[in-house]
Design a protein around this motif. Structure first.
Motif, PDB file in Angstrom:
ATOM      1  N   MET A  90      -9.218  -6.660   3.238  1.00 23.26           N
ATOM      2  CA  MET A  90      -8.475  -5.718   2.398  1.00 23.26           C
ATOM      3  C   MET A  90      -9.427  -4.779   1.659  1.00 23.26           C
ATOM      4  O   MET A  90      -9.181  -3.584   1.551  1.00 23.26           O
ATOM      5  CB  MET A  90      -7.616  -6.494   1.397  1.00 23.26           C
ATOM      6  CG  MET A  90      -6.781  -5.597   0.489  1.00 23.26           C
ATOM      7  SD  MET A  90      -5.615  -4.575   1.413  1.00 23.26           S
ATOM      8  CE  MET A  90      -4.471  -5.821   1.975  1.00 23.26           C
ATOM      9  N   LEU A  91     -10.539  -5.328   1.140  1.00 23.10           N
ATOM     10  CA  LEU A  91     -11.511  -4.483   0.452  1.00 23.10           C
ATOM     11  C   LEU A  91     -12.093  -3.440   1.396  1.00 23.10           C
ATOM     12  O   LEU A  91     -12.283  -2.281   1.019  1.00 23.10           O
ATOM     13  CB  LEU A  91     -12.638  -5.357  -0.131  1.00 23.10           C
ATOM     14  CG  LEU A  91     -12.267  -6.223  -1.334  1.00 23.10           C
ATOM     15  CD1 LEU A  91     -13.428  -7.146  -1.687  1.00 23.10           C
ATOM     16  CD2 LEU A  91     -11.917  -5.346  -2.522  1.00 23.10           C
ATOM     17  N   VAL A  92     -12.364  -3.871   2.633  1.00 24.21           N
ATOM     18  CA  VAL A  92     -12.913  -2.925   3.619  1.00 24.21           C
ATOM     19  C   VAL A  92     -11.909  -1.829   3.929  1.00 24.21           C
ATOM     20  O   VAL A  92     -12.259  -0.641   4.013  1.00 24.21           O
ATOM     21  CB  VAL A  92     -13.318  -3.686   4.896  1.00 24.21           C
ATOM     22  CG1 VAL A  92     -13.750  -2.703   5.983  1.00 24.21           C
ATOM     23  CG2 VAL A  92     -14.443  -4.659   4.597  1.00 24.21           C
ATOM     24  N   LEU A  93     -10.650  -2.196   4.111  1.00 27.56           N
ATOM     25  CA  LEU A  93      -9.633  -1.204   4.401  1.00 27.56           C
ATOM     26  C   LEU A  93      -9.477  -0.201   3.271  1.00 27.56           C
ATOM     27  O   LEU A  93      -9.372   1.002   3.490  1.00 27.56           O
ATOM     28  CB  LEU A  93      -8.295  -1.891   4.679  1.00 27.56           C
ATOM     29  CG  LEU A  93      -8.204  -2.671   5.994  1.00 27.56           C
ATOM     30  CD1 LEU A  93      -6.865  -3.385   6.072  1.00 27.56           C
ATOM     31  CD2 LEU A  93      -8.382  -1.729   7.166  1.00 27.56           C
ATOM     32  N   VAL A  94      -9.449  -0.683   2.043  1.00 31.58           N
ATOM     33  CA  VAL A  94      -9.342   0.221   0.895  1.00 31.58           C
ATOM     34  C   VAL A  94     -10.540   1.151   0.843  1.00 31.58           C
ATOM     35  O   VAL A  94     -10.420   2.356   0.577  1.00 31.58           O
ATOM     36  CB  VAL A  94      -9.214  -0.587  -0.411  1.00 31.58           C
ATOM     37  CG1 VAL A  94      -9.311   0.326  -1.620  1.00 31.58           C
ATOM     38  CG2 VAL A  94      -7.896  -1.339  -0.430  1.00 31.58           C
ATOM     39  N   TYR A  95     -11.705   0.602   1.095  1.00 28.92           N
ATOM     40  CA  TYR A  95     -12.917   1.425   1.075  1.00 28.92           C
ATOM     41  C   TYR A  95     -12.853   2.526   2.123  1.00 28.92           C
ATOM     42  O   TYR A  95     -13.187   3.688   1.854  1.00 28.92           O
ATOM     43  CB  TYR A  95     -14.126   0.523   1.314  1.00 28.92           C
ATOM     44  CG  TYR A  95     -15.416   1.283   1.486  1.00 28.92           C
ATOM     45  CD1 TYR A  95     -15.990   1.418   2.749  1.00 28.92           C
ATOM     46  CD2 TYR A  95     -16.060   1.868   0.399  1.00 28.92           C
ATOM     47  CE1 TYR A  95     -17.172   2.108   2.910  1.00 28.92           C
ATOM     48  CE2 TYR A  95     -17.237   2.559   0.554  1.00 28.92           C
ATOM     49  CZ  TYR A  95     -17.792   2.677   1.823  1.00 28.92           C
ATOM     50  OH  TYR A  95     -18.947   3.353   1.993  1.00 28.92           O
ATOM     51  N   LEU A  96     -12.428   2.168   3.334  1.00 26.15           N
ATOM     52  CA  LEU A  96     -12.383   3.149   4.404  1.00 26.15           C
ATOM     53  C   LEU A  96     -11.340   4.220   4.135  1.00 26.15           C
ATOM     54  O   LEU A  96     -11.576   5.404   4.348  1.00 26.15           O
ATOM     55  CB  LEU A  96     -12.076   2.442   5.731  1.00 26.15           C
ATOM     56  CG  LEU A  96     -13.172   1.503   6.260  1.00 26.15           C
ATOM     57  CD1 LEU A  96     -12.682   0.790   7.503  1.00 26.15           C
ATOM     58  CD2 LEU A  96     -14.438   2.285   6.559  1.00 26.15           C
ATOM     59  N   LEU A  97     -10.175   3.807   3.686  1.00 27.67           N
ATOM     60  CA  LEU A  97      -9.113   4.768   3.437  1.00 27.67           C
ATOM     61  C   LEU A  97      -9.456   5.727   2.308  1.00 27.67           C
ATOM     62  O   LEU A  97      -8.963   6.850   2.253  1.00 27.67           O
ATOM     63  CB  LEU A  97      -7.808   4.031   3.101  1.00 27.67           C
ATOM     64  CG  LEU A  97      -7.172   3.285   4.288  1.00 27.67           C
ATOM     65  CD1 LEU A  97      -5.997   2.446   3.787  1.00 27.67           C
ATOM     66  CD2 LEU A  97      -6.715   4.270   5.357  1.00 27.67           C
ATOM     67  N   SER A  98     -10.320   5.320   1.424  1.00 32.10           N
ATOM     68  CA  SER A  98     -10.656   6.168   0.278  1.00 32.10           C
ATOM     69  C   SER A  98     -11.895   7.008   0.521  1.00 32.10           C
ATOM     70  O   SER A  98     -12.268   7.798  -0.326  1.00 32.10           O
ATOM     71  CB  SER A  98     -10.880   5.291  -0.962  1.00 32.10           C
ATOM     72  OG  SER A  98     -11.970   4.410  -0.733  1.00 32.10           O
ATOM     73  N   SER A  99     -12.581   6.840   1.648  1.00 31.06           N
ATOM     74  CA  SER A  99     -13.821   7.590   1.860  1.00 31.06           C
ATOM     75  C   SER A  99     -13.797   8.312   3.199  1.00 31.06           C
ATOM     76  O   SER A  99     -13.122   9.320   3.357  1.00 31.06           O
ATOM     77  CB  SER A  99     -15.016   6.629   1.769  1.00 31.06           C
ATOM     78  OG  SER A  99     -14.855   5.553   2.679  1.00 31.06           O
ATOM     79  N   ASP A 100     -14.515   7.773   4.180  1.00 30.66           N
ATOM     80  CA  ASP A 100     -14.704   8.486   5.434  1.00 30.66           C
ATOM     81  C   ASP A 100     -13.400   8.730   6.172  1.00 30.66           C
ATOM     82  O   ASP A 100     -13.155   9.818   6.676  1.00 30.66           O
ATOM     83  CB  ASP A 100     -15.648   7.687   6.350  1.00 30.66           C
ATOM     84  CG  ASP A 100     -17.051   7.700   5.802  1.00 30.66           C
ATOM     85  OD1 ASP A 100     -17.299   8.515   4.892  1.00 30.66           O
ATOM     86  OD2 ASP A 100     -17.871   6.892   6.275  1.00 30.66           O
ATOM     87  N   ASN A 157     -18.087  -5.548  -7.172  1.00 26.89           N
ATOM     88  CA  ASN A 157     -16.883  -6.347  -6.914  1.00 26.89           C
ATOM     89  C   ASN A 157     -17.053  -7.794  -7.393  1.00 26.89           C
ATOM     90  O   ASN A 157     -16.441  -8.705  -6.837  1.00 26.89           O
ATOM     91  CB  ASN A 157     -16.559  -6.341  -5.418  1.00 26.89           C
ATOM     92  CG  ASN A 157     -16.318  -4.951  -4.868  1.00 26.89           C
ATOM     93  OD1 ASN A 157     -15.236  -4.406  -5.000  1.00 26.89           O
ATOM     94  ND2 ASN A 157     -17.346  -4.375  -4.256  1.00 26.89           N
ATOM     95  N   LEU A 158     -17.862  -7.982  -8.427  1.00 20.18           N
ATOM     96  CA  LEU A 158     -18.186  -9.335  -8.869  1.00 20.18           C
ATOM     97  C   LEU A 158     -16.937 -10.106  -9.283  1.00 20.18           C
ATOM     98  O   LEU A 158     -16.724 -11.252  -8.895  1.00 20.18           O
ATOM     99  CB  LEU A 158     -19.184  -9.281 -10.030  1.00 20.18           C
ATOM    100  CG  LEU A 158     -19.709 -10.627 -10.525  1.00 20.18           C
ATOM    101  CD1 LEU A 158     -20.450 -11.351  -9.413  1.00 20.18           C
ATOM    102  CD2 LEU A 158     -20.632 -10.424 -11.722  1.00 20.18           C
ATOM    103  N   TYR A 159     -16.095  -9.492 -10.098  1.00 23.80           N
ATOM    104  CA  TYR A 159     -14.893 -10.162 -10.590  1.00 23.80           C
ATOM    105  C   TYR A 159     -13.974 -10.552  -9.434  1.00 23.80           C
ATOM    106  O   TYR A 159     -13.459 -11.680  -9.367  1.00 23.80           O
ATOM    107  CB  TYR A 159     -14.155  -9.253 -11.572  1.00 23.80           C
ATOM    108  CG  TYR A 159     -12.813  -9.776 -12.016  1.00 23.80           C
ATOM    109  CD1 TYR A 159     -12.721 -10.855 -12.889  1.00 23.80           C
ATOM    110  CD2 TYR A 159     -11.627  -9.180 -11.563  1.00 23.80           C
ATOM    111  CE1 TYR A 159     -11.479 -11.337 -13.294  1.00 23.80           C
ATOM    112  CE2 TYR A 159     -10.395  -9.652 -11.967  1.00 23.80           C
ATOM    113  CZ  TYR A 159     -10.328 -10.732 -12.836  1.00 23.80           C
ATOM    114  OH  TYR A 159      -9.103 -11.206 -13.232  1.00 23.80           O
ATOM    115  N   THR A 160     -13.792  -9.621  -8.491  1.00 23.10           N
ATOM    116  CA  THR A 160     -12.914  -9.900  -7.358  1.00 23.10           C
ATOM    117  C   THR A 160     -13.477 -11.022  -6.493  1.00 23.10           C
ATOM    118  O   THR A 160     -12.739 -11.898  -6.023  1.00 23.10           O
ATOM    119  CB  THR A 160     -12.736  -8.632  -6.509  1.00 23.10           C
ATOM    120  OG1 THR A 160     -12.276  -7.566  -7.350  1.00 23.10           O
ATOM    121  CG2 THR A 160     -11.732  -8.865  -5.396  1.00 23.10           C
ATOM    122  N   LEU A 161     -14.788 -11.019  -6.292  1.00 21.23           N
ATOM    123  CA  LEU A 161     -15.415 -12.075  -5.502  1.00 21.23           C
ATOM    124  C   LEU A 161     -15.313 -13.428  -6.194  1.00 21.23           C
ATOM    125  O   LEU A 161     -15.130 -14.459  -5.540  1.00 21.23           O
ATOM    126  CB  LEU A 161     -16.877 -11.718  -5.231  1.00 21.23           C
ATOM    127  CG  LEU A 161     -17.104 -10.531  -4.295  1.00 21.23           C
ATOM    128  CD1 LEU A 161     -18.581 -10.166  -4.250  1.00 21.23           C
ATOM    129  CD2 LEU A 161     -16.601 -10.854  -2.881  1.00 21.23           C
TER     130      LEU A 161
END
Length: 478
Positions: free
Chosen positions: A1-11, A62-66
């Protein structure tokens, strides 16, 4: 989910409309058709996955999430694996401790908090309160001296012997002043009601003398060690003990114990009376009903502390009174299950935090003293004192030996340590006492965590063998 959010918000967000070009991907020279655009998007996503990532920066961000992720994984792991864990020679506390160390700066470095003494005092206070109430709910014997004979010996004789034995070692071998030595003894003397759940009563139908003694001891000595903690704190403030000793006897010993006992009876009875009356008028929501147990814990503790009584004692007594006040066995069971769940959840947080707080340098610095105290406490003072205190009692030698071994140290000692830090303990001696306490708890968690399951399994088989022998002898006897 973190990867998907990252991708959708950048490249991936930039791969739209006129942004497509033949230079975007070496594998896509023509991007006129819709299929080419899809292929180009897939290539860009692949490039995003293959792009080097700064792991340290990602963890910091992402310390808190991890942390939430790992705590969830730990809870899921111990829950789904509980069927195997209960058969293995390890305890849940040992698992939490190892995970806490793995999350510390010496491992994954995901738990970086360094909470102050006040926060740790409050956290351990809540954990002990819930556990004491749970212990009280399990008490299933009439309130007379004969039924509680093992508890009286463990509390009235064993605990003072333990305190003064540890204090003597601290004074003569570690060169502490008497006030500091007595404080160390009071911190380490209580057995823990939280981490010793594997050797305590399972429910109100469990009649075993060993389990009853260990449960009642853990419930009472976390309260009755308080006078000795105050004794050590008063000594730190003024080593002329003659000036404050009468006040200590009158207030910290007699009044505080009496107030805790009275409030532990009166407050829960009042709450149960109100609960019964209101239930007749309008039943409460079944989802909220078990919270009455938590309200009894908090109200009893708060009111007792306001009149300068021992809230720990009051909460343990409140558990006994509550269990006897509700005549509906389903309600009794629901309250016990509810408090035990809260206790287990708080245990996870406390022991994980303890593991993350451990540091190599201070452990190496105070390791000799800590291992010396832990070893002599667990292998000499507790077993020998237990054998002396149970001498002449009609208790089988096996139970006496197990009483001596299962003196688990844990959250109760942590609470007294942090309470002492908030009331005058400090400097070099305070640091020494802190790390001696940490080392002792870690040693106890490891030793008792490894031995509790096989020893208690052997004990149950031993009891069954004795029952069969008695049954056979009764059958043969004319």
């Amino acid at each position: 989910m973190l990867v998907l959010v990252y991708l959708l918000s950048s490249d991936f967000a930039n791969l739209k409309g006129d942004r497509f070009s033949s230079q975007s991907c070496m594998f896509c020279p023509n991007v006129d058709s819709r299929s080419d655009r899809v292929w180009l998007s897939s290539c860009s996503v692949l490039k995003a996955f293959l792009r080097p990532v700064d792991l340290a920066q990602f963890v910091d961000k992402n310390l808190y999430t991890l942390d939430l992720l790992l705590i969830g994984l730990v809870l899921m792991g111990v829950t789904l694996g509980s069927g195997w864990i209960t058969r293995l020679p390890i305890s849940y506390a040992l698992i939490y401790l190892v995970v806490g160390i793995a999350l510390s700066p010496y491992g994954l470095n995901l738990v970086r908090v360094r909470p102050d003494a006040e926060f740790l005092e409050r956290l351990t206070e809540i954990v002990v309160l819930v556990s004491l109430f749970s212990c009280g709910l399990k008490m299933n014997r009439p309130l007379n001296l004969w039924a509680w004979r093992s508890t009286i010996r463990l509390i009235g004789l064993l605990m003072p012997l333990t305190i003064f034995a540890v204090a003597a070692i601290g004074h003569y071998f570690l060169k502490f002043d008497w006030g500091e030595a007595i404080l160390l003894g009071a911190i380490l003397a209580p057995t823990d009601p939280v981490l010793a759940s594997e050797v305590q009563l399972f429910d109100t139908e469990d009649r075993d003398e060993l389990r009853f003694g260990l449960t009642s001891e853990g419930g009472l000595n976390d309260a009755l060690a308080f006078p000795f903690v105050y004794f050590g704190i008063h000594w730190l403030e003024n080593d002329q003990w003659q000036t404050w000793f009468p006040k200590w006897v009158g207030v910290d010993l007699i009044w505080a114990i009496a107030a805790g006992l009275v409030m532990g009876i009166v407050v829960p009875q009042a709450i149960v009376w109100v609960d019964r009356r209101l239930q007749r008028i309008r039943p409460v929501d079944t989802l909220m009903e078990e919270f009455i147990a938590l309200s009894i814990v908090l109200i009893t503790y708060a009111v007792t502390e306001l009149v300068y009584g021992y809230g720990f004692m009051a909460v343990f007594v409140a558990g006994i009174v509550t269990q006897r006040s509700y005549h509906n066995p389903d309600k009794q069971l629901a309250q016990l299950e509810f408090t035990e769940r809260i206790e287990k959840l708080l245990e996870v947080a406390t022991i994980l935090l303890l593991g993350s707080l451990l540091r190599v340098e201070p452990i190496a610095r105070f390791g000799v003293e800590g291992l010396f105290i832990a070893g002599i406490l667990l292998f000499v003072i507790r077993p020998v004192s237990t054998m002396l205190c149970t001498w002449g009692e009609n208790t089988h030698i096996v139970r006496r030996l197990l009483f001596g071994w299962f003196g688990v140290r844990g959250v109760g000692s942590l609470y007294y340590l942090f309470y002492a830090f908030g009331n005058g303990l400090g400097d070099e001696t305070g640091e020494a006492i802190a790390w001696i306490t940490f080392i002792t708890i870690v040693v106890s968690v490891v030793l008792h965590g490894v031995t509790s399951t096989p020893i208690m399994n052997w004990y149950e088989k031993h009891l069954e063998t004795r029952r069969q022998k008695l049954a056979n002898s009764d059958y043969i006897r004319p």
